[in-house]
Design a protein around this motif. Structure first.
Motif, PDB file in Angstrom:
ATOM      1  N   HIS A  53     -14.076   0.868   0.783  1.00 15.65           N
ATOM      2  CA  HIS A  53     -13.911   1.552  -0.507  1.00 15.65           C
ATOM      3  C   HIS A  53     -12.611   2.361  -0.575  1.00 15.65           C
ATOM      4  O   HIS A  53     -12.021   2.500  -1.636  1.00 15.65           O
ATOM      5  N   THR A  58      -7.422   4.001  -5.620  1.00 18.28           N
ATOM      6  CA  THR A  58      -8.486   3.080  -6.064  1.00 18.28           C
ATOM      7  C   THR A  58      -7.882   1.735  -6.492  1.00 18.28           C
ATOM      8  O   THR A  58      -8.356   0.678  -6.089  1.00 18.28           O
ATOM      9  N   GLU A  59      -6.812   1.803  -7.293  1.00 19.13           N
ATOM     10  CA  GLU A  59      -6.178   0.564  -7.778  1.00 19.13           C
ATOM     11  C   GLU A  59      -5.469  -0.165  -6.626  1.00 19.13           C
ATOM     12  O   GLU A  59      -5.544  -1.397  -6.535  1.00 19.13           O
ATOM     13  N   ALA A  63     -14.145  -5.586  -3.920  1.00 17.34           N
ATOM     14  CA  ALA A  63     -12.918  -5.039  -4.521  1.00 17.34           C
ATOM     15  C   ALA A  63     -13.264  -4.110  -5.691  1.00 17.34           C
ATOM     16  O   ALA A  63     -12.640  -3.053  -5.859  1.00 17.34           O
ATOM     17  N   ASN A  64     -14.276  -4.497  -6.487  1.00 15.70           N
ATOM     18  CA  ASN A  64     -14.671  -3.663  -7.627  1.00 15.70           C
ATOM     19  C   ASN A  64     -15.111  -2.274  -7.188  1.00 15.70           C
ATOM     20  O   ASN A  64     -14.820  -1.283  -7.852  1.00 15.70           O
ATOM     21  N   LYS A  92     -15.020 -10.268  -5.117  1.00 16.85           N
ATOM     22  CA  LYS A  92     -14.750  -9.377  -6.251  1.00 16.85           C
ATOM     23  C   LYS A  92     -15.660  -8.135  -6.219  1.00 16.85           C
ATOM     24  O   LYS A  92     -15.218  -7.039  -6.555  1.00 16.85           O
ATOM     25  N   TYR A 146      -8.077  -1.944  -4.627  1.00 17.20           N
ATOM     26  CA  TYR A 146      -8.587  -3.104  -5.379  1.00 17.20           C
ATOM     27  C   TYR A 146      -7.635  -4.293  -5.247  1.00 17.20           C
ATOM     28  O   TYR A 146      -8.040  -5.403  -4.909  1.00 17.20           O
ATOM     29  N   SER A 178     -21.787   0.078  -6.573  1.00 20.90           N
ATOM     30  CA  SER A 178     -20.656   0.976  -6.869  1.00 20.90           C
ATOM     31  C   SER A 178     -21.146   2.399  -7.072  1.00 20.90           C
ATOM     32  O   SER A 178     -20.523   3.360  -6.608  1.00 20.90           O
ATOM     33  N   ARG A 221     -12.257  -0.023  -6.630  1.00 26.73           N
ATOM     34  CA  ARG A 221     -11.637   0.446  -7.875  1.00 26.73           C
ATOM     35  C   ARG A 221     -12.519   1.439  -8.641  1.00 26.73           C
ATOM     36  O   ARG A 221     -12.024   2.318  -9.329  1.00 26.73           O
ATOM     37  N   GLU A 222     -13.858   1.260  -8.489  1.00 24.83           N
ATOM     38  CA  GLU A 222     -14.773   2.031  -9.346  1.00 24.83           C
ATOM     39  C   GLU A 222     -15.394   3.261  -8.697  1.00 24.83           C
ATOM     40  O   GLU A 222     -16.088   4.009  -9.369  1.00 24.83           O
TER      41      GLU A 222
END
Ligand SMILES: [Fe+2]
Ligand SMILES: [Fe+2]
Length: 471
Positions: A294, A332-333, A349-350, A346, A336, A393, A353-354
């Motif tokens: 994360h 975060t970005e 990776a999500n 995905k 990702y 998430s 980002r989240e």
């Protein structure tokens, strides 16, 4: 249990009950068709029609059922139908070329349970049973007999047994072992079923060998097909997730070397996230993998994150607040993009980002407010989002904040731990961080209780051992 709870439970299993009843009716009809000599042909026609209708009904019902459970879960349905198609073709070919004993029946159940889940595997097993019955009935040249019908039922039960016996934490070797054991049992029962037709001993041995060969072929086909389907549909099977949570993963090794503080924090988050995921019925391995990665975006500038500031130097002391916020929020970005570019699923990776959603960075906001005259735009002191889109998430969001807060706090009394967990969850609810995922208040209560127990155990006061007196 109240009447409402009983009704709710009944409603939950209604589809399965209807499907099982429908299949039982079809099999009974088929047995009846075989029993009455004079009307056998007409009844065979009726039973073929009925079984086909039931297969279509099952497909439509589960499509609706699946859509109700998970929106946009088209991949699941597509994978399921692909497995069903492959298994049906193989079963029909074996039936046409060889005999009823050679159909690789367990294939559909085994492939579905390893790639998707138990519920869909049960449905696929039942549908395949229907398809085999239809193929068997449609061809009048087969010597249809009671023993062969029983064998179809035995094979179907073998498939169901495989579904129930395989657990999510099993590796490929364990799955092969269990499936082989069940296959051997199915072969013995098939042989016993063949006794209904008063076969010679040598015939029974041949039947046993056919079933053993077909079960072994089924397991082999699953071993070859599952990595291909995993790759084609980018599925998060447990086998794939096991690879991501192995410490041999280059990205984990890199994180340990470049950002050791973040690496340790991620391990602590994974331990707690795993327990929370288990409590609310989510994929435990996915939660663990998502927790490991994360904060992978922090590897780009590790020294800007407190857990990596080993020498006491804080580079934020030399930055203006806006620059600090930018440096922190962008992890975060970065994480990702890093995970996507390295081919990670995905879903993992999500989470990178989240996991902060668009929560505010109160530390810098309050600091900036104290030295600013007039109003300060709080939008400049927030993470960029998006908010959690899945329960996993949301779990990582809560656990991440709770882990950091409890680590930073001095005394670890039970009351203090519970107070921190509650204030973090309430804060996330206040800022509507869970509005885009389907986590329920019941789930949040379960997570709260799991975290309180786990952290209390983690930080409980250690007993001081008495020192040995020198004589
Ligand atoms: Fe983070
Ligand atoms: Fe974190």
């Amino acid at each position: 249990m109240t009447l409402k709870k009983v009704l709710d439970k009944a409603k939950k299993y209604l589809v399965t009950v209807i499907m099982l009843a429908a299949l039982a009716a079809a099999i009974s009809l088929f047995i009846m068709a075989m029993t009455f000599d004079g009307t056998a042909v007409a009844l065979r026609g009726i039973s073929v029609f009925s079984v086909w209708s039931i297969i279509y009904l099952l497909l439509i019902m589960q499509y609706v059922y699946l859509l109700n459970i998970k929106q946009n879960d088209r991949t699941t349905i597509f994978v399921e139908y692909t497995i069903l198609f492959i298994a049906s073709v193989l079963c029909i070919v074996c039936l046409k070329l060889f005999n009823i004993y050679t159909i690789p029946f367990t294939l559909a159940a085994l492939l579905t349970v390893t790639l998707l889940n138990k519920r869909i595997a049960i449905i696929n097993n039942l549908i395949l049973a229907g398809i085999v019955i239809v193929s068997y009935l449609s061809n009048p040249i087969y010597a249809q007999s009671a023993s062969e019908i029983v064998i179809i039922i035995v094979r179907m039960c073998g498939g169901l047994l495989v579904v129930f016996a395989i657990k999510s934490e099993y590796n490929r070797i364990q799955i092969i072992g269990i499936s082989s054991l069940i296959g051997a049992g199915v072969a013995v029962f098939s042989m016993l079923a063949a006794l209904l037709n008063y076969r010679a001993f040598i015939d029974l041995i041949i039947i046993w060998a056919w079933v053993i060969a077909s079960e072994a072929a089924g397991i082999l086909i699953v071993l070859c097909l599952s990595p291909i389907l995993e790759w084609v549909f980018r599925l998060n099977t447990n086998f794939r997730l096991f690879e991501y949570i192995s410490f041999d993963q280059p990205l984990l090794k890199e994180m340990n070397a470049r950002a050791p503080g973040t690496f340790n924090h991620s391990l602590s988050v994974s331990y707690l996230a795993e327990r929370c995921a288990y409590a609310i019925g989510e994929n435990v391995n996915l939660a663990k993998a998502a927790a490991y990665y994360h904060d992978v975006g922090k590897m780009q500038n590790p020294e800007y994150f407190v857990e990596n500031q080993m020498d006491g130097y804080n580079p934020h002391d030399d930055l203006i607040f806006e620059a600090s916020v930018n440096m922190i929020t962008r992890h975060t970005e970065i994480g990702y993009q890093m995970l996507l570019s390295r081919g990670f699923p995905k879903e993992i990776a999500n989470v990178a980002r989240e996991h902060h959603g668009d929560s505010p960075l109160n530390y810098f906001y309050i600091k900036a407010q104290n030295i600013t005259e007039g109003d300060l735009d709080s939008g400049d002191y927030r993470y960029n989002g998006p908010r959690p889109s899945s329960k996993i998430s949301a779990i990582i969001m809560i656990v991440d904040a709770v882990e950091a807060a409890t680590r930073a706090m001095g005394a670890h009394t039970k009351e203090k731990i519970i107070q921190i967990i509650e204030s973090i969850i309430n804060d996330k609810l206040k800022y509507k961080q869970f509005d885009e995922c389907d986590i329920t208040l019941k789930n949040l209560a379960e997570i709260k209780s799991v975290l309180a127990t786990a952290l209390e155990g983690q930080y409980h006061t250690r007993i001081m051992y008495p020192e040995k007196k020198e004589s």
